[in-house]
Design a protein around this motif. Structure first.
Motif, PDB file in Angstrom:
ATOM      1  N   UNK A 102      -3.332 -22.078 -39.788  1.00 31.25           N
ATOM      2  CA  UNK A 102      -3.108 -21.320 -38.552  1.00 31.25           C
ATOM      3  C   UNK A 102      -1.761 -21.635 -37.919  1.00 31.25           C
ATOM      4  N   UNK A 104       1.046 -22.316 -39.291  1.00 27.87           N
ATOM      5  CA  UNK A 104       2.244 -22.032 -40.072  1.00 27.87           C
ATOM      6  C   UNK A 104       2.568 -20.558 -40.078  1.00 27.87           C
ATOM      7  N   UNK A 105       1.586 -19.737 -39.692  1.00 27.22           N
ATOM      8  CA  UNK A 105       1.800 -18.296 -39.773  1.00 27.22           C
ATOM      9  C   UNK A 105       2.401 -17.799 -38.467  1.00 27.22           C
ATOM     10  N   UNK A 106       3.476 -17.034 -38.591  1.00 27.68           N
ATOM     11  CA  UNK A 106       4.252 -16.640 -37.425  1.00 27.68           C
ATOM     12  C   UNK A 106       3.934 -15.219 -36.980  1.00 27.68           C
ATOM     13  N   UNK A 108       1.997 -11.238 -36.968  1.00 30.55           N
ATOM     14  CA  UNK A 108       0.654 -10.698 -36.789  1.00 30.55           C
ATOM     15  C   UNK A 108       0.210  -9.833 -37.965  1.00 30.55           C
ATOM     16  N   UNK A 111       2.162  -9.332 -44.464  1.00 26.21           N
ATOM     17  CA  UNK A 111       3.426  -9.161 -45.184  1.00 26.21           C
ATOM     18  C   UNK A 111       4.641  -9.492 -44.318  1.00 26.21           C
ATOM     19  N   UNK A 112       4.492  -9.272 -43.006  1.00 28.28           N
ATOM     20  CA  UNK A 112       5.585  -9.640 -42.096  1.00 28.28           C
ATOM     21  C   UNK A 112       5.775 -11.154 -42.108  1.00 28.28           C
ATOM     22  N   UNK A 113       4.649 -11.860 -42.203  1.00 24.30           N
ATOM     23  CA  UNK A 113       4.746 -13.309 -42.214  1.00 24.30           C
ATOM     24  C   UNK A 113       5.425 -13.809 -43.481  1.00 24.30           C
ATOM     25  N   UNK A 114       5.051 -13.215 -44.614  1.00 21.84           N
ATOM     26  CA  UNK A 114       5.663 -13.619 -45.873  1.00 21.84           C
ATOM     27  C   UNK A 114       7.163 -13.327 -45.823  1.00 21.84           C
ATOM     28  N   UNK A 115       7.529 -12.272 -45.102  1.00 22.20           N
ATOM     29  CA  UNK A 115       8.937 -11.881 -45.023  1.00 22.20           C
ATOM     30  C   UNK A 115       9.745 -12.810 -44.118  1.00 22.20           C
ATOM     31  N   UNK A 116       9.057 -13.609 -43.304  1.00 26.34           N
ATOM     32  CA  UNK A 116       9.763 -14.433 -42.316  1.00 26.34           C
ATOM     33  C   UNK A 116      10.839 -15.331 -42.944  1.00 26.34           C
ATOM     34  N   UNK A 150      -5.353 -13.569 -38.586  1.00 22.71           N
ATOM     35  CA  UNK A 150      -6.493 -14.248 -37.975  1.00 22.71           C
ATOM     36  C   UNK A 150      -7.831 -13.718 -38.460  1.00 22.71           C
ATOM     37  N   UNK A 151      -7.824 -12.630 -39.207  1.00 20.74           N
ATOM     38  CA  UNK A 151      -9.080 -12.126 -39.770  1.00 20.74           C
ATOM     39  C   UNK A 151      -9.353 -12.657 -41.169  1.00 20.74           C
ATOM     40  N   UNK A 152      -8.453 -13.493 -41.711  1.00 19.43           N
ATOM     41  CA  UNK A 152      -8.635 -14.015 -43.064  1.00 19.43           C
ATOM     42  C   UNK A 152      -9.356 -15.362 -43.025  1.00 19.43           C
TER      43      UNK A 152
ATOM     44  N   UNK B 168       0.520 -13.327 -31.792  1.00 24.37           N
ATOM     45  CA  UNK B 168      -0.090 -13.879 -33.000  1.00 24.37           C
ATOM     46  C   UNK B 168      -1.152 -14.919 -32.638  1.00 24.37           C
ATOM     47  N   UNK B 224       7.004 -25.997 -39.060  1.00 29.33           N
ATOM     48  CA  UNK B 224       6.830 -25.067 -40.176  1.00 29.33           C
ATOM     49  C   UNK B 224       7.940 -24.012 -40.174  1.00 29.33           C
ATOM     50  N   UNK B 228      10.965 -23.191 -42.939  1.00 25.69           N
ATOM     51  CA  UNK B 228      11.180 -21.869 -43.533  1.00 25.69           C
ATOM     52  C   UNK B 228      12.546 -21.331 -43.125  1.00 25.69           C
TER      53      UNK B 228
END
Lengths: 292, 274
Positions: A102, A104-106, A108, A111-116, A150-152, B168, B224, B228
């Protein structure tokens, strides 16, 4: 294979100068990790394993307390002329995945997060898109690309976090207790992903954990205790020395424990098995031998 | 709790959903300006017609739209009442009088106009923004629209980063608050008894652990993000590029024309002019 990380006589402590001597977190660590290697670092709580991981990415308080050398791809990251730009280059080469998915994810959207990460590298939008799709595919999360994190489940979130690191195309990924907060299924997923990244993508993997079962799959196991390397070797070597492991505050993996108990109760077993497959083979062999 | 929706976003496929959020933001601002400049019946008729058009274009069900008005009913009734009863018209006969209250034609019209102004402003901006644009697309659009301001050393990127991180973490922190509440209840804490002060005091055992945890999360997230390669907005690119289509430009031109039309209605004395 070439050396990727070389740690020489590394000392570290948190806090001010005065109290330094008593509570050194790391006291004289020497460790070499080669390119493409899969290394597991084991140790009980407070053994200094997480500190070591954070030092490798220069994300730690009291960095000035570190002494010794850490060479990453030939650059001493602890030297005084380490600039912010050099730290940026370092983080490009060495990615990190942390314990709590929770935190580490920036973004919402997955794929946007992976792109960060790739966005921070200033890449071309098309290249970012390509890397994001590829990274999500590698961790098996493509169908969740448009979902909200947050739904995963915990394991899925952690896979997204890993994808975020893969998309930056680092040479090495450090997993800092990345499975500690997951359920058994999630943990299995993550360990499988680590293995895949190492074997198929040639990424150097450094995993820090206190689950023995995870270390079994590594090329090499390093056991830390009180800020020093206590045992080092292949999983077979390390897990055959139950005494040394227990002295470092660790238990044998379940399979090795079973073999140990079988030997104690009089079964004639000479080798040591650490994976369930090995274990089954050994027991079958020993069972067959006693039947004759 | 996992199903909480952020904002009022209504997922659907409609022309309004597809529009460039930057254009929607600009039109929303134009819309508010138009609502304030409107002075006569024709102008308000045009404004009301555009609201109806927006609702139809957005494909949001009427029930949902009306539901969003619940919060403003009180303000609406109050302003209408004040306008009806307290507007005085010099040299005109009151239509109706009772005690100190006198109702004039002007009062009725100004009440009608103010009601139309409030309603069209709320429904119009909701249709353009909150219902058809995700909060994240909105912050993104705001960042891109305001990005020239960064030359004036204004932290535009940092602001939008803060907004999107806040969005988020809303569900995560709500989940955590529920867990802490459950834990404190298990230890015998009551949150629904006693007077107001007592109830507020009973929230302290929730807020302190929650704050402690939020700070811990913030530090971990910062670490984090550093790992990154995040180092602020400089040199950062974006995966999704917002592209304006010909349609967006056309819509923008039409909206500007509509604004001009509504404003110019003020110069012709059509209908009642305030």
């Amino acid at each position: 294979m070439a050396e990727f990380i070389e740690i020489k006589n590394l000392h570290f402590s948190y806090g001010k100068e005065e109290s330094k001597q008593q509570d050194d977190v790391l006291c004289g660590v020497d460790l070499t990790v080669r390119k493409g290697e899969y290394v597991a670092i084991l140790g009980r709580n407070g053994s200094g394993k997480s500190t070591l991981a954070k030092l490798l990415n220069l994300v730690i308080d009291d960095l000035e307390n570190a002494s010794g050398e850490i060479l990453v791809d030939g650059v001493n990251i602890l030297s005084d002329d380490m600039t912010e730009d050099m730290a940026f280059e370092l983080r490009k080469k060495v990615g990190m995945v942390f314990q709590n998915p929770d935190n580490q994810l920036v973004a919402t959207v997955v794929e946007e997060d992976v792109a960060f990460g790739p966005e921070n590298l200033g890449l071309d939008p098309k290249e970012i898109r390509r890397r994001v799709d590829e990274a999500l595919d590698t961790v098996g999360m493509s169908e969740f690309a448009k979902r909200e994190p947050h739904r995963l489940s915990g394991g899925q979130k952690q896979r997204v976090a890993i994808a975020g690191v893969i998309a930056m195309m680092p040479d090495c990924i450090i997993f800092d207790e990345s499975t500690a907060m997951l359920d058994p299924v999630g943990r299995k997923d993550i360990v499988a992903t680590m293995e895949k990244l190492n074997r198929e993508h040639g990424i150097t993997v450094l995993t820090i954990t206190h689950y023995m079962e995870e270390a079994v799959r590594a090329d090499r196991v390093v056991v830390l205790n009180h800020g020093k390397i206590a045992i080092e070797g292949t999983p077979e070597q390390v897990f055959s020395d139950a005494g040394a492991l227990r002295a470092a505050g660790l238990e044998l993996p379940q399979c090795a424990q079973l073999i140990e108990e079988l030997i104690k109760s009089g079964m004639s077993i000479k080798e040591c098995g650490i994976t369930p497959e090995d274990c089954a083979r050994i027991i079958l062999l020993a069972g067959g031998a006693t039947c004759q | 709790m996992k199903n909480i929706a952020l904002g009022q976003y209504y997922p659907a496929r409609s022309p309004l959903h597809r529009m460039d959020p930057r254009i929607k933001l600009i039109i929303a601002v134009l819309y508010i300006v138009a609502a304030f400049l409107c002075k006569n019946l024709l102008g308000f008729a045009l404004l009301a017609a555009s609201v109806v058009l927006l609702v139809i274009l957005s494909r949001v069900p009427l029930k949902t739209v009306l539901g969003s008005l619940k919060m403003v009913v009180f303000i609406l009734v109050l302003t209408v009442a004040i306008n009806i009863f307290l507007t005085k018209e010099e040299g005109a006969e009151p239509l109706w009088s009772f005690w100190i209250f006198e109702v004039y034609t002007k009062g009725l019209y100004s009440a009608l106009f103010i009601a139309l102004r409030i309603l069209s402003m709320i429904i119009g901006t909701c249709m353009l923004l909150t219902y058809t644009t995700t909060p994240i697309a909105l912050t993104d659009a705001l960042e891109r629209l305001l990005s020239p301001l960064r030359h004036l050393k204004l932290p535009v990127h940092e602001f939008s980063m803060m907004m999107s991180i806040a969005l988020r973490f809303i569900p995560t922190i709500m989940e955590e608050a529920e867990k802490i509440m459950a834990a404190q209840k298990a230890r015998g804490a009551g949150f629904t008894e006693g007077n107001l002060i007592k109830r507020i005091k009973s929230l302290i055992p929730i807020l302190i652990p929650l704050f402690a945890s939020v700070f811990r999360r913030a530090f971990e997230l910062a670490t984090a993000m550093t790992c990154r390669c995040y180092r602020g907005g400089d040199g950062r690119t974006r995966m999704t590029t917002m592209r304006m289509h010909a349609m967006d430009i056309i819509v923008l031109i039409v909206s500007v024309a509509a604004l001009a039309g509504i404003v110019s209605c003020n110069y012709w004395n059509i209908g009642y002019t305030l």
